[in-house]
Scaffold this motif. Structure first.
Motif, PDB file in Angstrom:
ATOM      1  N   SER A 146       0.823  -1.206   0.000  1.00  0.00           N
ATOM      2  CA  SER A 146       0.000   0.000   0.000  1.00  0.00           C
ATOM      3  C   SER A 146       0.864   1.266   0.000  1.00  0.00           C
ATOM      4  CB  SER A 146      -0.930  -0.006   1.214  1.00  0.00           C
ATOM      5  OG  SER A 146      -1.734   1.143   1.217  1.00  0.00           O
ATOM      6  N   GLU A 147       1.912   1.272   0.824  1.00  0.00           N
ATOM      7  CA  GLU A 147       2.797   2.450   0.898  1.00  0.00           C
ATOM      8  C   GLU A 147       3.497   2.679  -0.442  1.00  0.00           C
ATOM      9  OE1 GLU A 147       3.042   4.399   4.080  1.00  0.00           O
ATOM     10  OE2 GLU A 147       1.238   3.172   4.019  1.00  0.00           O
ATOM     11  N   ALA A 148       3.869   1.609  -1.126  1.00  0.00           N
ATOM     12  CA  ALA A 148       4.486   1.747  -2.448  1.00  0.00           C
ATOM     13  C   ALA A 148       3.515   2.419  -3.414  1.00  0.00           C
ATOM     14  CB  ALA A 148       4.922   0.378  -2.975  1.00  0.00           C
ATOM     15  N   GLY A 149       2.237   2.066  -3.311  1.00  0.00           N
ATOM     16  CA  GLY A 149       1.223   2.709  -4.148  1.00  0.00           C
ATOM     17  C   GLY A 149       1.072   4.186  -3.833  1.00  0.00           C
ATOM     18  N   HIS A 150       1.123   4.541  -2.550  1.00  0.00           N
ATOM     19  CA  HIS A 150       1.024   5.951  -2.155  1.00  0.00           C
ATOM     20  C   HIS A 150       2.240   6.727  -2.670  1.00  0.00           C
ATOM     21  CE1 HIS A 150      -1.689   4.776   1.486  1.00  0.00           C
ATOM     22  NE2 HIS A 150      -2.270   4.559   0.327  1.00  0.00           N
ATOM     23  N   TYR A 151       3.410   6.144  -2.524  1.00  0.00           N
ATOM     24  CA  TYR A 151       4.640   6.763  -3.040  1.00  0.00           C
ATOM     25  C   TYR A 151       4.475   7.070  -4.533  1.00  0.00           C
ATOM     26  CZ  TYR A 151       9.176   6.421  -5.402  1.00  0.00           C
ATOM     27  OH  TYR A 151      10.238   6.620  -6.245  1.00  0.00           O
ATOM     28  N   THR A 152       4.020   6.085  -5.286  1.00  0.00           N
ATOM     29  CA  THR A 152       3.850   6.243  -6.738  1.00  0.00           C
ATOM     30  C   THR A 152       2.844   7.341  -7.048  1.00  0.00           C
ATOM     31  OG1 THR A 152       4.417   3.923  -7.084  1.00  0.00           O
ATOM     32  CG2 THR A 152       3.221   5.023  -8.860  1.00  0.00           C
ATOM     33  N   THR A 153       1.756   7.396  -6.304  1.00  0.00           N
ATOM     34  CA  THR A 153       0.746   8.434  -6.527  1.00  0.00           C
ATOM     35  C   THR A 153       1.335   9.818  -6.289  1.00  0.00           C
ATOM     36  OG1 THR A 153      -1.075   6.961  -5.934  1.00  0.00           O
ATOM     37  CG2 THR A 153      -1.504   9.332  -5.765  1.00  0.00           C
ATOM     38  N   PHE A 154       2.059  10.003  -5.207  1.00  0.00           N
ATOM     39  CA  PHE A 154       2.636  11.319  -4.917  1.00  0.00           C
ATOM     40  C   PHE A 154       3.645  11.736  -5.979  1.00  0.00           C
ATOM     41  CE2 PHE A 154       1.374  10.479  -0.362  1.00  0.00           C
ATOM     42  CZ  PHE A 154       0.476  11.537  -0.275  1.00  0.00           C
ATOM     43  N   ILE A 155       4.504  10.825  -6.413  1.00  0.00           N
ATOM     44  CA  ILE A 155       5.490  11.147  -7.459  1.00  0.00           C
ATOM     45  C   ILE A 155       4.781  11.485  -8.769  1.00  0.00           C
ATOM     46  CG2 ILE A 155       7.249  10.101  -8.961  1.00  0.00           C
ATOM     47  CD1 ILE A 155       8.520  10.872  -6.415  1.00  0.00           C
ATOM     48  N   THR A 156       3.776  10.701  -9.119  1.00  0.00           N
ATOM     49  CA  THR A 156       3.029  10.934 -10.356  1.00  0.00           C
ATOM     50  C   THR A 156       2.342  12.296 -10.325  1.00  0.00           C
ATOM     51  OG1 THR A 156       2.696   8.549 -10.647  1.00  0.00           O
ATOM     52  CG2 THR A 156       1.192  10.014 -11.842  1.00  0.00           C
ATOM     53  N   LEU A 157       1.731  12.645  -9.203  1.00  0.00           N
ATOM     54  CA  LEU A 157       1.079  13.953  -9.093  1.00  0.00           C
ATOM     55  C   LEU A 157       2.099  15.087  -9.156  1.00  0.00           C
ATOM     56  CD1 LEU A 157      -1.610  13.189  -6.350  1.00  0.00           C
ATOM     57  CD2 LEU A 157      -2.046  13.742  -8.771  1.00  0.00           C
ATOM     58  N   ALA A 158       3.254  14.913  -8.539  1.00  0.00           N
ATOM     59  CA  ALA A 158       4.296  15.952  -8.606  1.00  0.00           C
ATOM     60  C   ALA A 158       4.696  16.194 -10.059  1.00  0.00           C
ATOM     61  CB  ALA A 158       5.504  15.540  -7.766  1.00  0.00           C
ATOM     62  N   ARG A 159       4.838  15.122 -10.824  1.00  0.00           N
ATOM     63  CA  ARG A 159       5.213  15.260 -12.242  1.00  0.00           C
ATOM     64  C   ARG A 159       4.074  15.855 -13.074  1.00  0.00           C
ATOM     65  NH1 ARG A 159       8.343   9.691 -11.815  1.00  0.00           N
ATOM     66  NH2 ARG A 159      10.392  10.538 -11.254  1.00  0.00           N
ATOM     67  N   LYS A 160       2.847  15.631 -12.648  1.00  0.00           N
ATOM     68  CA  LYS A 160       1.703  16.215 -13.358  1.00  0.00           C
ATOM     69  C   LYS A 160       1.655  17.733 -13.168  1.00  0.00           C
ATOM     70  CE  LYS A 160      -3.375  16.443 -13.294  1.00  0.00           C
ATOM     71  NZ  LYS A 160      -3.568  16.689 -14.692  1.00  0.00           N
ATOM     72  N   TYR A 161       1.880  18.183 -11.942  1.00  0.00           N
ATOM     73  CA  TYR A 161       1.737  19.608 -11.633  1.00  0.00           C
ATOM     74  C   TYR A 161       3.024  20.406 -11.797  1.00  0.00           C
ATOM     75  CZ  TYR A 161      -2.832  18.232 -10.009  1.00  0.00           C
ATOM     76  OH  TYR A 161      -4.108  17.730  -9.958  1.00  0.00           O
ATOM     77  N   GLY A 162       4.152  19.725 -11.928  1.00  0.00           N
ATOM     78  CA  GLY A 162       5.423  20.422 -12.101  1.00  0.00           C
ATOM     79  C   GLY A 162       6.090  20.027 -13.402  1.00  0.00           C
ATOM     80  N   ASN A 163       7.118  20.753 -13.762  1.00  0.00           N
ATOM     81  CA  ASN A 163       7.937  20.432 -14.915  1.00  0.00           C
ATOM     82  C   ASN A 163       8.709  19.152 -14.599  1.00  0.00           C
ATOM     83  OD1 ASN A 163      10.864  20.544 -15.977  1.00  0.00           O
ATOM     84  ND2 ASN A 163       9.729  21.841 -17.421  1.00  0.00           N
ATOM     85  N   GLU A 164       8.580  18.138 -15.446  1.00  0.00           N
ATOM     86  CA  GLU A 164       9.150  16.825 -15.123  1.00  0.00           C
ATOM     87  C   GLU A 164      10.654  16.877 -14.882  1.00  0.00           C
ATOM     88  OE1 GLU A 164       9.079  12.164 -16.508  1.00  0.00           O
ATOM     89  OE2 GLU A 164       7.790  13.597 -17.532  1.00  0.00           O
ATOM     90  N   THR A 165      11.372  17.631 -15.683  1.00  0.00           N
ATOM     91  CA  THR A 165      12.825  17.739 -15.492  1.00  0.00           C
ATOM     92  C   THR A 165      13.144  18.353 -14.141  1.00  0.00           C
ATOM     93  OG1 THR A 165      13.149  17.948 -17.879  1.00  0.00           O
ATOM     94  CG2 THR A 165      14.957  18.687 -16.468  1.00  0.00           C
ATOM     95  N   GLU A 166      12.437  19.421 -13.789  1.00  0.00           N
ATOM     96  CA  GLU A 166      12.661  20.080 -12.504  1.00  0.00           C
ATOM     97  C   GLU A 166      12.233  19.184 -11.340  1.00  0.00           C
ATOM     98  OE1 GLU A 166      10.866  23.982 -12.511  1.00  0.00           O
ATOM     99  OE2 GLU A 166      11.889  24.505 -14.381  1.00  0.00           O
ATOM    100  N   VAL A 167      11.139  18.468 -11.521  1.00  0.00           N
ATOM    101  CA  VAL A 167      10.668  17.547 -10.472  1.00  0.00           C
ATOM    102  C   VAL A 167      11.703  16.446 -10.248  1.00  0.00           C
ATOM    103  CG1 VAL A 167       8.926  15.804  -9.906  1.00  0.00           C
ATOM    104  CG2 VAL A 167       8.220  18.036 -10.785  1.00  0.00           C
ATOM    105  N   ASN A 168      12.231  15.886 -11.323  1.00  0.00           N
ATOM    106  CA  ASN A 168      13.240  14.829 -11.191  1.00  0.00           C
ATOM    107  C   ASN A 168      14.497  15.356 -10.499  1.00  0.00           C
ATOM    108  OD1 ASN A 168      11.543  12.981 -12.400  1.00  0.00           O
ATOM    109  ND2 ASN A 168      12.445  13.232 -14.429  1.00  0.00           N
ATOM    110  N   LYS A 169      14.900  16.583 -10.816  1.00  0.00           N
ATOM    111  CA  LYS A 169      16.068  17.187 -10.159  1.00  0.00           C
ATOM    112  C   LYS A 169      15.792  17.399  -8.670  1.00  0.00           C
ATOM    113  CE  LYS A 169      19.096  21.236 -10.225  1.00  0.00           C
ATOM    114  NZ  LYS A 169      19.104  21.305  -8.789  1.00  0.00           N
ATOM    115  N   ARG A 170      14.616  17.931  -8.364  1.00  0.00           N
ATOM    116  CA  ARG A 170      14.274  18.173  -6.964  1.00  0.00           C
ATOM    117  C   ARG A 170      14.145  16.851  -6.203  1.00  0.00           C
ATOM    118  NH1 ARG A 170      14.989  20.990  -2.436  1.00  0.00           N
ATOM    119  NH2 ARG A 170      13.090  21.157  -1.190  1.00  0.00           N
ATOM    120  N   TRP A 171      13.628  15.804  -6.859  1.00  0.00           N
ATOM    121  CA  TRP A 171      13.530  14.500  -6.208  1.00  0.00           C
ATOM    122  C   TRP A 171      14.919  13.986  -5.847  1.00  0.00           C
ATOM    123  CZ3 TRP A 171      10.754  11.989  -3.148  1.00  0.00           C
ATOM    124  CH2 TRP A 171      10.888  10.607  -2.956  1.00  0.00           C
TER     125      TRP A 171
END
Length: 193
Positions: A146-171
């Motif tokens: 379940s936690e792995a699913g939540h992790y994936t959801t949060f990362i996916t939403l971050a990439r949806k609302y932010g610039n993917e390159t910038e999100v990957n750098k910030r991650w």
């Protein structure tokens, strides 16, 4: 998948097994805080329909996890103790960007949430593979998924609302920061401690 740099030493479970009541109480409060975090993000970003939909699911699941942990506490004859501080999460919170646009703040909050879910998932995996109590091993195996699913959801939403390159750098920045603080933890009978 989680890309955490430092893995939890499996001997941490030996510490956990010395005080099962404490790890369960700490875990219960972690679930409550995770539900509250999701609800707070919904409140602050109510115009984002997909985010609200996804975080309502997560908030509900986190409350269900709180119920499951509470049920296990009662089954084992323990009591839910008072709320516990989570120094690990408090240190991560200090890394959140305080400037920038509303969208940048949202993206960073999503990455902050993803980091907590990633570490919780990793800890649950260690528990599921090393704890002697078979019921708790199965319990933590299910929660790990379940936690792995939540992790994936949060990362996916971050990439949806932010610039993917910038999100990957910030991650990557989040991973580096988490690596610098996690070395202090794994020495107590708490999920992140």
């Amino acid at each position: 998948m989680l890309r955490l740099k430092l893995r939890t030493d499996p001997t941490w479970v030996n510490i956990v097994e010395t005080n099962i009541e404490e790890i369960l109480t700490d875990h219960a409060w972690c679930e409550q805080k995770a539900a509250t975090n999701a609800i707070t993000m919904i409140t602050q970003n109510s115009e984002q329909e997909e985010l609200v939909t996804e975080l309502l699911i997560i908030a509900r699941e986190e409350l269900e996890h709180l119920q499951m942990v509470h049920d296990l506490i009662k089954k084992k004859g323990y009591q839910l103790g008072r709320e516990r501080k989570d120094n690990y999460v408090n240190e991560l919170f200090k890394f959140l960007k305080k400037d920038g646009s509303r969208t940048q703040s949202l993206v960073d909050r999503l990455l902050f949430s993803a980091m907590i879910e990633a570490r919780s998932c990793e800890r649950f995996k260690v528990l599921s593979e090393n704890i002697k109590d078979e019921e708790m091993a199965a319990f933590y195996r299910d929660l790990m998924i379940s936690e792995a699913g939540h992790y994936t959801t949060f990362i996916t939403l971050a990439r949806k609302y932010g610039n993917e390159t910038e999100v990957n750098k910030r991650w990557k920045d989040w991973i580096e920061f988490e690596d610098s603080i996690i070395v202090k933890y794994g020495k107590q009978e708490s999920i992140h401690g």
